[in-house]
Each structure stands twice: as structure tokens, then as C-alpha cells.
Design a protein around this motif. Structure first.
Motif, PDB file in Angstrom:
ATOM      1  N   TRP A 548       0.836  -1.196   0.000  1.00  0.00           N
ATOM      2  CA  TRP A 548       0.000   0.000   0.000  1.00  0.00           C
ATOM      3  C   TRP A 548       0.878   1.255   0.000  1.00  0.00           C
ATOM      4  N   LYS A 549       0.382   2.327  -0.548  1.00  0.00           N
ATOM      5  CA  LYS A 549       1.114   3.582  -0.594  1.00  0.00           C
ATOM      6  C   LYS A 549       1.358   4.130   0.802  1.00  0.00           C
ATOM      7  N   SER A 550       0.544   3.730   1.747  1.00  0.00           N
ATOM      8  CA  SER A 550       0.680   4.196   3.127  1.00  0.00           C
ATOM      9  C   SER A 550       1.844   3.527   3.847  1.00  0.00           C
ATOM     10  N   GLY A 551       2.447   2.502   3.233  1.00  0.00           N
ATOM     11  CA  GLY A 551       3.549   1.796   3.866  1.00  0.00           C
ATOM     12  C   GLY A 551       3.192   0.418   4.373  1.00  0.00           C
ATOM     13  N   VAL A 552       1.916   0.070   4.375  1.00  0.00           N
ATOM     14  CA  VAL A 552       1.485  -1.259   4.804  1.00  0.00           C
ATOM     15  C   VAL A 552       1.881  -2.279   3.740  1.00  0.00           C
ATOM     16  N   GLU A 553       2.318  -3.450   4.192  1.00  0.00           N
ATOM     17  CA  GLU A 553       2.726  -4.496   3.255  1.00  0.00           C
ATOM     18  C   GLU A 553       2.264  -5.860   3.765  1.00  0.00           C
ATOM     19  N   PHE A 554       1.708  -6.649   2.848  1.00  0.00           N
ATOM     20  CA  PHE A 554       1.307  -8.023   3.162  1.00  0.00           C
ATOM     21  C   PHE A 554       1.995  -8.961   2.175  1.00  0.00           C
ATOM     22  N   SER A 555       2.606 -10.023   2.684  1.00  0.00           N
ATOM     23  CA  SER A 555       3.266 -10.999   1.829  1.00  0.00           C
ATOM     24  C   SER A 555       2.893 -12.404   2.280  1.00  0.00           C
ATOM     25  N   ALA A 556       2.826 -13.323   1.308  1.00  0.00           N
ATOM     26  CA  ALA A 556       2.453 -14.704   1.609  1.00  0.00           C
ATOM     27  C   ALA A 556       3.104 -15.625   0.590  1.00  0.00           C
ATOM     28  N   LEU A 557       3.489 -16.805   1.048  1.00  0.00           N
ATOM     29  CA  LEU A 557       4.035 -17.843   0.186  1.00  0.00           C
ATOM     30  C   LEU A 557       3.526 -19.174   0.705  1.00  0.00           C
ATOM     31  N   ALA A 558       2.923 -19.969  -0.178  1.00  0.00           N
ATOM     32  CA  ALA A 558       2.386 -21.273   0.217  1.00  0.00           C
ATOM     33  C   ALA A 558       2.614 -22.257  -0.913  1.00  0.00           C
ATOM     34  N   GLY A 559       2.773 -23.515  -0.537  1.00  0.00           N
ATOM     35  CA  GLY A 559       2.993 -24.522  -1.572  1.00  0.00           C
ATOM     36  C   GLY A 559       3.094 -25.917  -1.003  1.00  0.00           C
ATOM     37  N   LYS A 560       3.453 -26.863  -1.912  1.00  0.00           N
ATOM     38  CA  LYS A 560       3.451 -28.278  -1.577  1.00  0.00           C
ATOM     39  C   LYS A 560       4.503 -28.973  -2.435  1.00  0.00           C
ATOM     40  N   GLY A 592       4.139  -1.020   9.614  1.00  0.00           N
ATOM     41  CA  GLY A 592       5.074  -0.003  10.059  1.00  0.00           C
ATOM     42  C   GLY A 592       5.370  -0.174  11.538  1.00  0.00           C
ATOM     43  N   ASN A 593       5.572   0.940  12.248  1.00  0.00           N
ATOM     44  CA  ASN A 593       5.876   0.868  13.671  1.00  0.00           C
ATOM     45  C   ASN A 593       4.749   0.295  14.519  1.00  0.00           C
ATOM     46  N   PRO A 594       3.466   0.556  14.193  1.00  0.00           N
ATOM     47  CA  PRO A 594       2.420   0.086  15.115  1.00  0.00           C
ATOM     48  C   PRO A 594       2.354  -1.431  15.264  1.00  0.00           C
ATOM     49  N   LEU A 595       2.424  -2.187  14.149  1.00  0.00           N
ATOM     50  CA  LEU A 595       2.134  -3.620  14.250  1.00  0.00           C
ATOM     51  C   LEU A 595       2.797  -4.381  13.117  1.00  0.00           C
ATOM     52  N   SER A 596       3.376  -5.532  13.458  1.00  0.00           N
ATOM     53  CA  SER A 596       3.852  -6.487  12.457  1.00  0.00           C
ATOM     54  C   SER A 596       3.516  -7.883  12.950  1.00  0.00           C
ATOM     55  N   ILE A 597       3.068  -8.734  12.022  1.00  0.00           N
ATOM     56  CA  ILE A 597       2.662 -10.103  12.346  1.00  0.00           C
ATOM     57  C   ILE A 597       3.340 -11.043  11.361  1.00  0.00           C
ATOM     58  N   GLN A 598       3.921 -12.127  11.875  1.00  0.00           N
ATOM     59  CA  GLN A 598       4.506 -13.160  11.044  1.00  0.00           C
ATOM     60  C   GLN A 598       3.930 -14.508  11.465  1.00  0.00           C
ATOM     61  N   ALA A 599       3.775 -15.397  10.488  1.00  0.00           N
ATOM     62  CA  ALA A 599       3.229 -16.724  10.791  1.00  0.00           C
ATOM     63  C   ALA A 599       3.788 -17.745   9.817  1.00  0.00           C
ATOM     64  N   LYS A 600       4.054 -18.943  10.329  1.00  0.00           N
ATOM     65  CA  LYS A 600       4.438 -20.095   9.520  1.00  0.00           C
ATOM     66  C   LYS A 600       3.486 -21.230   9.876  1.00  0.00           C
ATOM     67  N   VAL A 601       2.948 -21.889   8.853  1.00  0.00           N
ATOM     68  CA  VAL A 601       1.960 -22.940   9.097  1.00  0.00           C
ATOM     69  C   VAL A 601       2.335 -24.189   8.312  1.00  0.00           C
ATOM     70  N   ARG A 602       1.830 -25.313   8.804  1.00  0.00           N
ATOM     71  CA  ARG A 602       1.982 -26.603   8.138  1.00  0.00           C
ATOM     72  C   ARG A 602       0.654 -27.337   8.264  1.00  0.00           C
ATOM     73  N   LEU A 603       0.001 -27.590   7.116  1.00  0.00           N
ATOM     74  CA  LEU A 603      -1.307 -28.231   7.087  1.00  0.00           C
ATOM     75  C   LEU A 603      -1.180 -29.658   6.569  1.00  0.00           C
ATOM     76  N   ASP A 604      -1.947 -30.567   7.177  1.00  0.00           N
ATOM     77  CA  ASP A 604      -1.927 -31.962   6.754  1.00  0.00           C
ATOM     78  C   ASP A 604      -2.292 -32.083   5.275  1.00  0.00           C
ATOM     79  N   ASP A 605      -1.534 -32.903   4.528  1.00  0.00           N
ATOM     80  CA  ASP A 605      -1.730 -32.973   3.082  1.00  0.00           C
ATOM     81  C   ASP A 605      -3.052 -33.618   2.690  1.00  0.00           C
ATOM     82  N   GLU A 606      -3.692 -34.354   3.597  1.00  0.00           N
ATOM     83  CA  GLU A 606      -4.961 -35.011   3.271  1.00  0.00           C
ATOM     84  C   GLU A 606      -6.146 -34.307   3.913  1.00  0.00           C
ATOM     85  N   THR A 607      -6.065 -34.031   5.202  1.00  0.00           N
ATOM     86  CA  THR A 607      -7.212 -33.470   5.920  1.00  0.00           C
ATOM     87  C   THR A 607      -7.171 -31.946   6.029  1.00  0.00           C
ATOM     88  N   LEU A 608      -6.009 -31.338   5.712  1.00  0.00           N
ATOM     89  CA  LEU A 608      -5.787 -29.898   5.862  1.00  0.00           C
ATOM     90  C   LEU A 608      -5.902 -29.423   7.306  1.00  0.00           C
TER      91      LEU A 608
END
Length: 728
Positions: A548-560, A592-608
Motif C-alpha cells: 500500500w502507498k501508506s507503507g502497509v505491506e502483506f506478503s504470503a508464500l504457500a505450496g506443496k 510499520g511501527n504500530p504492528l507487524s505479524i509473522q506466521a508459519k503454518v503446516r497443514l496436513d496434506d490429506e485433511t488440511l
């Protein structure tokens, strides 16, 4: 604390009084630069007393200094100068000095000031009933008070102050010393010190006592630790910190530092003569000398090479926890360690623009209760790696590398591995904006193995393998008025040698590997050397970034990841078992300065279903600061074979501009216990910070069980820190 240096009477008039009145008795006029401007309502001479007197609105100016007084007297016979009545001296830097009366002799060696006070531009203040200068280096304040806190209008009580019967500054040694000193907080006496000394913070380093550390521990009782700083030379120092405990014998802690022309060394150690004791301070066993040493050093050999060392040793498994010794898992060399394992290492490292090399000797000591046989822990003597990179211009980059590791242990298999490998890759932009990166790698391993049952009669194992593949991605970019979005599908396919893993090879460096987004698109996803992911495999995923022009950024990467066959060498926690991996993903939100969140997940390949999640949050608002970590790992994918869930939280909430609340939590949710839980209140202003924290720990390690502590920490501007450190 530099205010005390100029607090004597000689400093008040030393450069002003005699110079000013010298004009009245000298036959020659001084140089223009030394002229003193003196004005008063009335100036006269008392011939019989041999005095020159100036009265009424006396003002003297000299080189930017201005002094005012009701009366100024110069004795032409003794060359003494006396200023009386509402004496004020204003320095060019804005420092103000006040006294009812001051006097100094001609050579400035002796003098006094009655009812002396001063204020610096930063707001620090000092006062004394009497300030005297007994010679050229010795200055004394009687009934002295000092504070670095600026006083608001109408406020007569600073946040903190030091009140002493006598304060002395020795200009020759650069030391301040106090007799019968009391530290006051909000006007309330907190700590009494019959004698206290410290070096001048504005001068070169000096030896002296530092502020003590105080605390309360259910293991050791009331704790008092008094550091003494010894400036051995401009390049080395030693801090000796005896620790007194009401429940157990004293302990002495040492911190040594030395800087050389090519590097430096740092050591922290301690020793005591005591029995073992539990979390309630109950003693058992024999009295012995016990202690620890943590140290490191690094030295430059040439512009490209350096060498260094790290040492971690403790006399007992629980010594560092009994005495709350910090620094157990700090990085002291090329390698860091796992919790409750001590690592000592010697290493050499070299690097330039196209090559890298290192060599290390590593030894381990276990502090873990479950490592009943420490003889089974291997030492690595040595571990080495070297790589040379070649720039092939439009054909990409190639490299050759070599690695070796010799593992030896008192009980179990010894092994020597030597590996030689090469890699190549090139990145191309195809028509339409498609990115293509072909790659290839090959490696040869030689193992010499002793006392490993799976190796049978053969103590030598050799293998050669390789992988070749292609990574393709197609980024889509959409600019917008408020947000720019990039979406990039990614596919990787590779073919590798089948059956690269042999039962005769012991698994040493691949036990704790787990597939995630960082290795999802690698031709060989397994890190380390003992295991290798051969065969054919395909990885597919998608990457998304929104800015976003305001400086907010969201990124994601997922795969198998998929493979053509199951390799039994990989277990379920690694994520490389079977023919398809779990879904893996990584997400980040930056506000920016107010808040940053990071997450890593692992989902079951059959049941999710959620097999694993690791999240982190950093919050920094106007009145709230917090860091939080949460994790959950299912039993099937846990390296320990047990379900794990927990949270780690540290936070500070400002209730007003000065008062704040502290909260900390390290909770084992699965075990339903708080490893560490703390709650506190604090106060902070421009010159100080105070914290009062109650802490509860339910961590259990053999004889050490739950414990409580009350921590009092505070830091004073220009005096340094005072407080408790991890007493529990």
C-alpha cells in the motif's frame, strides 16, 4: 556527575576573581583578551586594611563568564578575593552556580563557598553547606546533595538524589568518593552506603565501585552483589562482583575484557564453595568448589582471514540455574548451540569476493537431565568447509565446494566424512516475462565409520549422487492508486539420484530438519550431509505481495512438494516422508511501527488440519509495546513425539506519561504450567527508570522446582544502572 568537578569555591572564582582585581594593582594594562569588565554602585579603597571594595549590584564579566554579588572585596596584601551576598556565576555553557559567600587565594589552590548550589543546562543540580578546595586537586563538599533530575517549578523533591555527609573529588585520580551516602527516591531513603566511590564519567576510565545489585530469591534468599571495576589499562579491565546470599555461601563473579591491536577477548566466570541446593535453598551433597566460565575472542590475521574461540564450561548441570547465570546460549563463534548444551569451539574463517572457507573444532557438554550418558554426545574434531564461486557471465554461476567432519565420542559410533561437490545455476527471462532458472548439483561423499552396527563389517562407505532441475515462475504485477499487487506462481521440477541414503551411514546433522517455505523450491530440500533427497520431485506454490502507498505491506508464500517414491530414510516430522508433503506457508503483515505479524503454518496434506503453526506479533503503539510468540505442534510432526503448545509474551503499558505496567508470560499450554510469569509496575522520567516486578517460575529440572522472586530494578541518569537480574 561532571558537575562535581566544578563545584568547589576555587572553580567559582578561580578564573574570575584574582584576574578581575589584578587590574587595580598591576602597573601595566592586561591584554585586551584578558580584560575584565567590572561595574558596581560604589567602588572604594580602605587604605588601612589594604582592601579594594565594590558594593551594590556588583557585576564582573570575563571571557563569557558573568558573576554578580552584593559585595566584592580584594585584599591587596594577601591577594585573596571574597564575594558576599547572593553570589551568582553564569558560565558560557549556561551552568549557574550560587553561594552566600565565596573566597579564594591568589594561586587558586585554596578556597571555599558557603551555602553552595549549582544547576547545569541539562537540569542536574547540586548543593552543599560548604564547598572547599584544599589544594590544586582536592575538592570537598560537606552535607552534599546531587541529582540529575530537572525540577519543575514548585517541585522541591526530585525523582532521585544522592545525599552524603561528605563528597570528595580528586582531580588527579579522577575519582569521586562519598561518605555516609544515601540514595533517595522521591525523597524517601532507599539505600545507605557508608562509603561509595566511582570514576568521573567525563574523564578516562577509572577504577571504582559500581552500584550494587539487590534482589530476593527463594533459592538463595536475600541477594546483594557489589561490583568493583578495575581499569587495569586503557585496553583491559576486570569487574569483580562478590555476591552475598542469606541462604547459601557467597559467590564471586568476574568479567574480564581486553582489546588487542588485532582483536579482543571477553570472559565471564564465577566460583563458590558450597553444596548443591534445591529451589527452597535446602542443601544436600558434599561441599565442593563450583563455578562456570563463558568466554570468546576474535582476532584478524589478514584482510581475508580471522580466527577465534568460544568457551562454555560449568562444574554442575544445574549451576547456571541455581545462581541465575546469564549468557548460556549466546553465540561465541561460528556456531550457536541448542538449549542446555554447552559448546566450546576454536575456528578460523576466510572470505573474499569469490571464495569462502572455515574450519572449527567443537566440543559439547550436556546440562540436560535426559542425556544420561554424556559419553554418547559427539565432539567434532574438526569441521571444515570451503567454496569457490565462478562467474560464467551469461551462463550463470558455478561453484565447487569441499566439506569434512570428524565426529568422535566415548560411547557410540565415530565417523569421518569427506565431501566434494559442485553446483550451477542461471536465471533467464523468457518471452512474456516468464522467469526460468535451470540448476544442477553433484556430490561425492566418503565415510569412515567405526562402531556403528548398521555398517556391519564394512567401516568405509562411499556414494555419489546429483540433481538437475528447473524452477519456473510467472510474476503478475498490477499497480494501483492505493496498492500495488504482485502474484507469482512458482513451479520447480528436479530429477535426482535414487537410493542415495544408506543404512550404513549414521544420521548426525539431519535429525531436526523440517520442510518449510525456505527449502520448498530447492532441488535437494534436506539440509546437512548425512541425508540427501534424491529421486524425482515437483514443488508448486504461489507468492503474493501487496504494498500500500501508506507503507502497509502483506506478503504470503504457500505450496506443496511431491516425490515419485517414498524414501524410508525420512520420518514424518521432516515433512519429506511419503510421496507428498504437507502444505507449508509463511505470511507476514507489516503495518510499520504500530504492528507487524509473522506466521508459519503446516497443514496436513490429506485433511488440511493444522499440524504446526508458529506466529509472532510485534506491537508498538503510543502507550502499548508488546512482543508475542505462539506455537502449536501436533504429536505426529513433533521431533519429541509429544504435542507441544505454548506462548511467550512481554509487554509494557504506559498508564500515564510516567507510570507503566509490565507483564511477561512464558506458558507451556500443553503442560498447563507457567515456565515464567511476571507482573510489575514502574516509573520513568527524563532522569530515571524504576521497576518493581514479581516473578513466578514453575520450571522443573531435577531438584529445582517452582520458585518466586521480587525484582527491583532502576537506572539513574549519569550514574548508571542498579537492579536485580533474573533472581528467582
Amino acid at each position: 556527575m561532571g558537575v562535581w568537578k566544578t563545584a568547589s569555591a576555587a572553580c567559582l572564582l578561580g578564573s574570575l576573581g584574582p584576574v578581575a582585581f589584578a587590574q587595580a594593582v598591576a602597573p601595566e594594562a592586561p591584554a585586551e583578551a584578558s580584560r575584565v569588565s567590572l561595574t558596581a554602585d560604589n567602588v572604594y579603597v580602605l587604605e588601612e586594611e589594604n582592601l579594594v571594595v565594590a558594593e551594590g549590584n556588583v557585576q564582573a564579566e570575563y571571557e563569557g563568564r558573568v558573576m554578580t554579588a552584593d559585595k566584592l572585596t580584594y585584599n591587596r596584601l594577601t591577594a585573596k578575593v571574597r564575594a558576599q551576598g547572593n553570589v551568582v556565576v553564569l558560565e558560557p555553557d549556561g551552568t549557574q552556580r550560587f553561594a552566600d559567600e565565596i573566597e579564594t587565594d591568589a594561586d587558586l589552590a585554596n578556597g571555599y563557598a558557603a551555602n553552595f548550589a549549582m544547576r547545569t543546562p541539562e537540569g542536574a543540580t547540586a548543593s552543599a553547606n560548604l564547598a572547599t578546595r584544599e589544594n590544586e586537586t582536592y575538592n570537598t563538599l560537606d552535607r552534599a546533595i546531587f541529582t540529575a533530575c530537572a525540577l519543575c517549578e514548585g517541585d522541591s523533591t526530585p525523582t532521585w538524589a544522592i545525599r552524603a555527609r561528605k563528597a570528595v573529588f580528586n582531580e588527579e585520580s579522577g575519582m569521586y568518593s562519598y561518605r555516609d551516602a544515601v540514595l533517595e527516591v522521591a525523597g524517601i531513603p532507599v539505600i545507605y552506603l557508608p562509603y561509595f566511590a566511582h570514576p568521573d564519567p567525563e574523564a578516562e576510565r577509572r577504577s571504582g565501585f559500581l552500584f550494587p545489585t539487590v534482589g530476593s530469591s527463594s533459592k538463595r534468599g536475600i541477594v546483594y552483589q557489589q561490583p568493583y571495576f578495575w581499569a587495569i589499562s586503557p585496553y583491559q579491565d576486570l569487574t569483580v562482583s562478590p555476591m552475598l546470599n542469606t541462604k547459601v555461601n557467597p559467590l564471586i563473579e568476574l568479567d574480564y575484557r581486553k582489546r588487542f591491536w588485532s582483536g579482543q577477548v571477553n570472559f565471564n566466570g564465577s566460583f563458590t564453595y558450597e553444596q548443591n541446593f534445591d529451589s527452597d535453598g535446602e542443601k544436600f551433597g558434599e561441599k565442593e568448589w563450583r563455578g562456570h566460565i563463558f568466554g570468546n575472542g576474535k582476532f584478524q590475521i589478514t584482510d581475508n582471514w580471522l580466527w577465534g574461540f568460544g568457551v562454555e564450561k560449568a562444574s554442575d548441570d544445574l549451576y547456571t540455574r541455581r545462581y541465575d547465570i546469564d549468557g548460556e546460549n549466546e553465540q561465541r563463534g561460528l556456531y550457536t548451540n541448542q538449549p542446555r548444551l554447552l559448546l566450546s569451539q576454536v575456528f578460523a574463517q576466510g572470505q573474499s569476493s569469490n571464495w569462502y572457507a572455515d574450519a572449527s573444532l567443537l566440543t559439547f557438554d550436556s546440562l540436560r537431565f535426559d542425556d544420561a550418558r554424556e559419553d554418547a554426545i559427539a565432539d567434532v574434531l574438526p569441521l571444515g568447509y570451503a567454496e569457490r564461486v565462478f562467474d560464467l557471465d551469461k551462463y550463470g554461476y558455478a561453484s565447487v565446494n569441499m566439506s569434512t567432519a570428524y565426529l568422535t565420542r566415548d560411547a557410540g559410533a565415530d565417523s569421518l566424512r569427506t565431501s566434494v561437490g559442485s553446483e550451477w545455476s542461471v536465471r533467464k527471462v523468457l518471452p512474456g516475462g516468464i522467469l526460468a532458472e535451470p540448476f544442477a548439483e553433484a556430490r561425492f561423499d566418503h565415510y569412515q565409520i567405526d562402531d556403528f552396527p548398521a555398517a556391519g563389517d564394512s567401516s568405509s562407505v562411499e556414494r555419489a549422487f546429483g540433481t538437475a532441475g528447473l524452477e519456473v515462475s510467472y510474476p503478475f504485477f498490477r499497480p494501483g492508486k492505493s496498492v500495488d499487487i504482485t502474484i507469482e506462481p512458482i513451479v520447480m521440477g528436479a530429477v535426482g539420484t535414487s537410493g542415495a541414503n544408506e543404512d550404513a551411514i549414521p544420521i548426525e546433522d539431519g535429525n531436526y530438519f523440517e520442510l518449510d517455505t525456505s527449502s520448498l523450491f530447492e532441488g535437494n530440500a534436506q539440509v546437512g550431509y548425512d541425508l540427501y533427497e534424491g529421486d524425482s520431485k515437483i514443488s508448486a506454490g504461489i507468492s503474493t505481495v501487496a504494498r500500500w502507498k501508506s507503507g502497509v505491506e502483506f506478503s504470503a508464500l504457500a505450496g506443496k512438494r511431491w516425490r515419485n517414491r517414498n524414501d524410508p530414510a525420512f520420518d514424518e516430522p521432516s515433512g519429506l516422508d511419503g510421496t507428498s508433503s504437507d502444505w507449508v506457508g509463511a505470511f507476514a503483515l507489516e503495518l510499520g511501527n504500530p504492528l507487524s505479524i509473522q506466521a508459519k503454518v503446516r497443514l496436513d496434506d490429506e485433511t488440511l488440519e493444522m499440524n504446526r503453526i508458529d506466529t509472532g506479533l510485534n506491537l508498538s503503539l503510543d502507550r502499548v509495546k508488546a512482543n508475542a510468540l505462539y506455537y502449536q505442534i501436533k504429536q505426529d510432526v513433533s521431533q519429541s513425539g509429544q504435542r507441544q503448545e505454548g506462548v511467550l509474551l512481554t509487554s509494557e503499558v504506559s498508564v500515564t506519561d510516567n507510570y507503566f505496567l509490565l507483564y511477561g508470560l512464558q506458558r507451556d499450554i500443553e503442560g498447563n504450567r507457567d515456565i515464567r510469569h511476571s507482573l510489575g509496575v514502574g516509573y520513568e522520567d527524563d532522569c530515571s527508570r524504576f521497576e518493581l516486578v514479581f516473578e513466578r517460575s514453575e520450571q522443573i529440572d531435577r531438584q529445582l522446582g517452582p520458585s518466586d522472586s521480587v525484582l527491583f530494578r532502576f537506572a539513574l541518569k549519569s550514574l548508571g544502572n542498579v537492579g536485580s537480574s533474573n533472581f528467582d
